[in-house]
Every structure is written in C-alpha cells, then in structure tokens.
Design an enzyme around this catalytic site. Structure first.
Site, short mmCIF file in Angstrom:
data_model
loop_
_atom_site.label_atom_id
_atom_site.label_comp_id
_atom_site.label_asym_id
_atom_site.label_seq_id
_atom_site.Cartn_x
_atom_site.Cartn_y
_atom_site.Cartn_z
N LYS A 75 0.89 -1.30 -0.45
CA LYS A 75 0.07 0.24 0.13
C LYS A 75 0.94 1.19 0.32
O LYS A 75 0.58 2.57 -0.08
CB LYS A 75 -0.79 0.04 1.31
CG LYS A 75 -1.56 -1.13 1.12
CD LYS A 75 -2.61 -1.43 3.12
CE LYS A 75 -2.47 -2.61 3.92
NZ LYS A 75 -3.03 -2.95 4.65
N GLY A 76 1.91 0.75 0.08
CA GLY A 76 2.99 2.49 0.30
C GLY A 76 3.18 2.91 -0.38
O GLY A 76 3.37 4.49 0.39
N GLU A 131 7.64 2.22 -6.42
CA GLU A 131 7.78 2.03 -4.55
C GLU A 131 8.07 3.15 -4.20
O GLU A 131 8.56 4.19 -4.11
CB GLU A 131 8.80 1.12 -4.48
CG GLU A 131 8.57 -0.47 -4.14
CD GLU A 131 8.46 -1.02 -3.17
OE1 GLU A 131 7.25 0.09 -2.65
OE2 GLU A 131 8.76 -1.99 -2.38
N ASP A 132 7.59 3.38 -2.50
CA ASP A 132 8.00 4.31 -1.41
C ASP A 132 8.84 4.19 -0.94
O ASP A 132 9.77 5.41 -0.99
CB ASP A 132 6.66 3.64 -0.64
CG ASP A 132 6.57 2.23 0.32
OD1 ASP A 132 7.98 1.83 -0.33
OD2 ASP A 132 6.32 2.54 1.03
N LYS A 163 17.78 3.45 0.48
CA LYS A 163 18.04 3.57 1.65
C LYS A 163 19.34 2.23 1.05
O LYS A 163 19.26 0.64 1.22
CB LYS A 163 17.77 2.17 2.69
CG LYS A 163 16.68 3.31 3.69
CD LYS A 163 16.29 2.93 4.95
CE LYS A 163 15.00 2.04 4.73
NZ LYS A 163 14.89 1.64 6.49
N PHE A 184 14.31 4.42 9.79
CA PHE A 184 12.46 4.08 10.30
C PHE A 184 11.73 5.02 9.23
O PHE A 184 11.74 6.06 10.37
CB PHE A 184 12.23 2.99 10.10
CG PHE A 184 11.55 1.85 10.02
CD1 PHE A 184 11.54 0.99 9.51
CD2 PHE A 184 9.87 1.92 10.27
CE1 PHE A 184 10.74 -0.05 8.70
CE2 PHE A 184 8.93 1.42 9.99
CZ PHE A 184 9.32 0.36 8.96
N ASP A 191 4.36 3.38 6.53
CA ASP A 191 3.83 2.44 7.86
C ASP A 191 4.95 1.87 8.66
O ASP A 191 5.81 2.00 8.13
CB ASP A 191 2.23 1.72 7.63
CG ASP A 191 3.38 0.72 7.00
OD1 ASP A 191 4.13 0.35 6.01
OD2 ASP A 191 2.83 -0.44 7.91
N ARG A 197 0.54 6.30 7.93
CA ARG A 197 0.31 6.08 6.33
C ARG A 197 0.02 7.21 5.73
O ARG A 197 -0.10 8.30 4.54
CB ARG A 197 -0.34 4.95 5.40
CG ARG A 197 0.28 3.68 5.96
CD ARG A 197 -0.35 3.35 5.19
NE ARG A 197 -0.23 1.76 5.10
CZ ARG A 197 0.63 0.68 4.18
NH1 ARG A 197 1.84 1.32 3.91
NH2 ARG A 197 1.35 -0.60 4.71
P1 IMP Z 1 12.52 -4.43 0.40
O1 IMP Z 1 11.60 -5.60 -0.25
O2 IMP Z 1 13.41 -4.70 1.29
O3 IMP Z 1 13.22 -3.86 0.29
O4 IMP Z 1 11.41 -3.61 1.60
C1 IMP Z 1 10.67 -3.17 0.12
C2 IMP Z 1 9.26 -2.52 1.64
O5 IMP Z 1 9.32 -3.02 2.98
C3 IMP Z 1 8.98 -0.62 1.20
O6 IMP Z 1 8.48 -0.97 -0.01
C4 IMP Z 1 8.18 -0.29 2.30
O7 IMP Z 1 6.98 -1.43 1.74
C5 IMP Z 1 8.91 -1.71 3.49
N1 IMP Z 1 10.04 -0.62 4.09
C6 IMP Z 1 11.43 -0.88 4.11
N2 IMP Z 1 11.91 -0.03 4.74
C7 IMP Z 1 10.62 0.69 5.27
C8 IMP Z 1 10.95 1.93 5.99
O8 IMP Z 1 11.87 2.98 6.65
N3 IMP Z 1 9.47 2.74 6.70
C9 IMP Z 1 8.49 2.29 6.09
N4 IMP Z 1 8.46 0.93 5.81
C10 IMP Z 1 9.81 0.19 5.27
MG MG Z 2 6.94 -0.84 -0.85
#
Ligand code: IMP
Ligand code: MG
Length: 211
Positions: A75-76, A131-132, A163, A184, A191, A197
């Site tokens: 949803k992000g 992507e967020d 990141k 974070f 979220d 959100r």
């Molecule tokens: P990844 O698969 O580790 O790259 O994570 C991707 C997803 O994790 C993102 O689309 C977010 O939904 C969630 N996520 C990662 N870091 C954060 C953060 O700092 N705040 C909120 N959601 C996060």
């Molecule tokens: Mg996301």
C-alpha cells in the site's frame, strides 16, 4: 536517466525552522527542527512536492512521447504514485500489485509473496514500477523477475526513498527521490504496523517512540 542521488538537505522552506543535526545509528542527517505527532520530520510536504515534480519531469523526458504503465506496489506507494502520476506528462495507465509486507516489525522477514497480481498484461509496454522505499531490494528483485517474464518494452523503477546501505539484492532504481541512511521512515504512504500512512510529511520512526 536518474542515477542521481540527491543529498539530504535541511528543510526550512515552509516552516522557517532551522535544521537540526541528529545522529541516528551512526548516520548523521539534517532534519527539520519540527515534529509531527511527536515524530521528527525528515522531509516536509513541500520538499516532497518539489522532488516529485522533478522526478515527473525526468520520467516525462525519458518517455519521449511514448505511453506508460505505472505499477504501484501497495500500500505504501499509493500516495507517491498519485502525486507522481500527475507530474508525468504522458498517456499513462495505472496498475497495482501487493506483496507480503514487513508485518508488524521494523525488519524484513526475507520472504515475498504476491497477494495481488497485475490486472492487465504488460507485454510490449513501458512499465514504471513505483515504490515508496527501497530497502533490502528483496521485494523489487522478486517483482522485477516476475514482470520481466511478460517481456515489457522497458521496465524501470521509481522509488521515493532509497536505503542503499541495506541492500541485499542487486537493484539499482532508475529514479530516486531521496537516498537516506538506515532510518525507518513513516508517513506519505509509509507505515509502521499500518499506522502513520496518512501523515503528509515523511517522518522518522525512532525506536523509543511511544506506540
Ligand atoms: P525491501 O524488500 O527490503 O526492499 O523492502 C521494501 C518494502 O519494505 C518497502 O516497500 C516498504 O513497504 C517496507 N519498508 C522498508 N523500509 C521501510 C521504512 O523505513 N519504513 C516503512 N516501510 C519500509
Ligand atoms: Mg512498499
């Protein structure tokens, strides 16, 4: 194309507040000296709007008049997609996918499950995955492989936050809003355990924040 990694810079644009330096997990970032619901603001809504406009202009240029399918990761990314779409001048359609999320914690479980697939085929299309925040890259590595099987014409990634220090999978986004240290973030779609959100600014979730 955007391998640009803008620095984190202080925002005093809307608030008039002076930027404060905070050290978090060894990383120093300049942040707004304002809080929102007790959370420190990392990027104000004005900063986000300006950066999203720049990203939209860059994506528009790269499209060269061609059509676009924007694929938001629920949803992000919903809020970012809504704003980015309006900053892109192209014949664009939307689709959404949903993957298994972090659950209720701050760390990734490692496994990705597709909860909602694309509604329309993307073969031969210019696809922009929206992507967020790109963290370990596990989610986008999974989605990129899944989408590539459909043979889109182009497959690009736009993420509002990145990141890079957390990366496990080799994912290099084409468009990045802000590159940040290992923090974070919540707000503007992002979220913590489904909360925050709807905050208009991007804020920082600190481990000692009361739930
Ligand atoms: P990844 O698969 O580790 O790259 O994570 C991707 C997803 O994790 C993102 O689309 C977010 O939904 C969630 N996520 C990662 N870091 C954060 C953060 O700092 N705040 C909120 N959601 C996060
Ligand atoms: Mg996301």
């Amino acid at each position: 194309m955007g391998d640009r990694q803008p620095e984190i810079k202080p925002a005093s644009i809307c608030t008039g507040a002076s930027a404060a330096r905070r050290s978090i997990s060894g990383d120093t970032v300049a942040m707004n000296a304002i809080t929102y619901q007790g959370l420190q603001v990392l990027y104000t809504r004005q900063q986000i709007a300006e950066r999203v406009a720049e990203m939209g202009a860059e994506i528009t240029r790269d499209l060269n008049g061609e059509k676009l399918v924007m694929v938001g990761v629920l949803k992000g990314a919903a809020l970012f997609l809504a704003d980015l779409a309006r900053a892109i001048q192209a014949d664009a359609t939307f689709d959404f996918v949903a993957t298994s999320s972090y659950g209720h914690g701050l760390s990734n479980s490692g496994a990705v499950k597709l909860i909602k697939d694309l509604d329309q085929p993307i073969e031969g299309k210019n696809v922009l995955v929206v992507e967020d925040i790109l963290d370990t890259g596990i989610t986008l590595a999974y989605l990129r492989k899944l989408f590539a099987q459909q043979r889109p014409k182009t497959l690009r990634i736009a993420t509002l936050l990145d990141k890079p220090s957390r990366r496990i999978e080799n994912i290099k986004p084409d468009y990045v809003g802000y590159s940040i240290p290992n923090l974070f973030a919540v707000g503007y779609g992002m979220d913590y355990a489904e909360r925050y959100r709807n905050l208009p600014d991007i804020c920082l979730m600190t481990p000692d924040h009361p739930e």
